[in-house]
Design a protein around this motif. Structure first.
Motif, PDB file in Angstrom:
ATOM      1  N   PHE A   1       1.044  -4.455  -5.132  1.00  0.00           N
ATOM      2  CA  PHE A   1      -0.100  -4.091  -5.963  1.00  0.00           C
ATOM      3  C   PHE A   1       0.343  -3.483  -7.299  1.00  0.00           C
ATOM      4  CE2 PHE A   1      -1.391  -3.727  -1.494  1.00  0.00           C
ATOM      5  CZ  PHE A   1      -2.264  -4.790  -1.467  1.00  0.00           C
ATOM      6  N   ALA A   2       1.354  -4.076  -7.904  1.00  0.00           N
ATOM      7  CA  ALA A   2       1.882  -3.616  -9.180  1.00  0.00           C
ATOM      8  C   ALA A   2       1.843  -4.762 -10.184  1.00  0.00           C
ATOM      9  CB  ALA A   2       3.318  -3.125  -9.007  1.00  0.00           C
ATOM     10  N   PHE A   3       1.645  -4.429 -11.440  1.00  0.00           N
ATOM     11  CA  PHE A   3       1.673  -5.450 -12.488  1.00  0.00           C
ATOM     12  C   PHE A   3       3.035  -6.121 -12.583  1.00  0.00           C
ATOM     13  CE2 PHE A   3      -2.150  -3.267 -14.143  1.00  0.00           C
ATOM     14  CZ  PHE A   3      -2.965  -4.377 -14.276  1.00  0.00           C
ATOM     15  N   ASP A   4       4.070  -5.433 -12.131  1.00  0.00           N
ATOM     16  CA  ASP A   4       5.406  -6.041 -12.121  1.00  0.00           C
ATOM     17  C   ASP A   4       5.419  -7.365 -11.366  1.00  0.00           C
ATOM     18  OD1 ASP A   4       6.542  -3.931 -13.510  1.00  0.00           O
ATOM     19  OD2 ASP A   4       7.242  -2.906 -11.709  1.00  0.00           O
ATOM     20  N   ARG A   5       4.565  -7.493 -10.375  1.00  0.00           N
ATOM     21  CA  ARG A   5       4.525  -8.721  -9.554  1.00  0.00           C
ATOM     22  C   ARG A   5       4.228  -9.946 -10.406  1.00  0.00           C
ATOM     23  NH1 ARG A   5       6.660  -9.200  -5.011  1.00  0.00           N
ATOM     24  NH2 ARG A   5       5.086 -10.656  -4.358  1.00  0.00           N
TER      25      ARG A   5
ATOM     26  N   LEU B   1       0.829  -1.209   0.000  1.00  0.00           N
ATOM     27  CA  LEU B   1       0.000   0.000   0.000  1.00  0.00           C
ATOM     28  C   LEU B   1       0.863   1.260   0.000  1.00  0.00           C
ATOM     29  CD1 LEU B   1      -2.863  -1.003   2.461  1.00  0.00           C
ATOM     30  CD2 LEU B   1      -3.058  -0.593   0.005  1.00  0.00           C
ATOM     31  N   ALA B   2       1.932   1.238   0.790  1.00  0.00           N
ATOM     32  CA  ALA B   2       2.829   2.399   0.838  1.00  0.00           C
ATOM     33  C   ALA B   2       3.464   2.657  -0.526  1.00  0.00           C
ATOM     34  CB  ALA B   2       3.909   2.183   1.900  1.00  0.00           C
ATOM     35  N   LEU B   3       3.907   1.602  -1.197  1.00  0.00           N
ATOM     36  CA  LEU B   3       4.513   1.771  -2.518  1.00  0.00           C
ATOM     37  C   LEU B   3       3.477   2.204  -3.554  1.00  0.00           C
ATOM     38  CD1 LEU B   3       7.024  -1.196  -2.482  1.00  0.00           C
ATOM     39  CD2 LEU B   3       7.587   1.250  -2.519  1.00  0.00           C
TER      40      LEU B   3
END
Length: 151
Positions: free
Chosen positions: A135-139, A20-22
């Motif tokens: 929560f990034a598509f990079d994951r 969430l912070a990122l």
């Protein structure tokens, strides 16, 4: 009381809280550049550059070849924030915004280091160092690229 503090610290160190912070860092950085990008295009268009943009790059920013630098900057200000907001190639997008901030700092508004450029530098560096987070598509690509990525 100690147990309560330890639980609170454990919550702050969780993957969800860090994610969430990122996410907030990504949105805060991208929003600055996105808003600037939208001022450089014709109203109601996606990427039709407003001729005033070239005047801005020539007269206020004193950039060489304003038609070229204005076009590159406008496209970069549209594409890099989208990458950062989505968390897609986050490190690349954040590095690009870091470089753009450096150009702005050195050549356009050198007096604006502490406000707001140092904040943009800091947000970009966090994303370059940490990536887009949970929560990034990079994951979706982390597992294939990083042998020790969390599953």
């Amino acid at each position: 009381m100690t147990d309560l503090i330890q639980r609170g610290l454990a919550l702050l160190d969780s993957r969800i809280f860090n994610g969430l912070a990122l996410l907030v860092v990504r949105l805060a950085l991208a929003a600055q550049f996105w808003r600037s990008a939208r001022t450089k295009v014709e109203e109601g268009s996606w990427l039709t550059i407003n001729p005033i943009t070239y005047d801005l790059f020539r007269d206020e920013y004193h950039m060489p070849a304003p038609e070229i630098t204005g076009t590159i900057a406008t496209y970069a200000e549209h594409m890099l924030p989208v990458l950062v907001m989505l968390g897609l190639a986050t490190r690349f997008g954040a590095a690009g915004l870091f470089v753009m901030t450096g150009v702005i700092q050195l050549f356009v508004y050198p007096e604006a280091f502490w406000n707001p450029h140092v904040m943009w530098f800091g947000l970009a560096l966090i994303l370059v160092a940490r990536g887009g987070g949970l929560f990034a598509f990079d994951r979706l690509f982390d597992r294939g690229l990083t042998p020790n990525a969390p599953r």
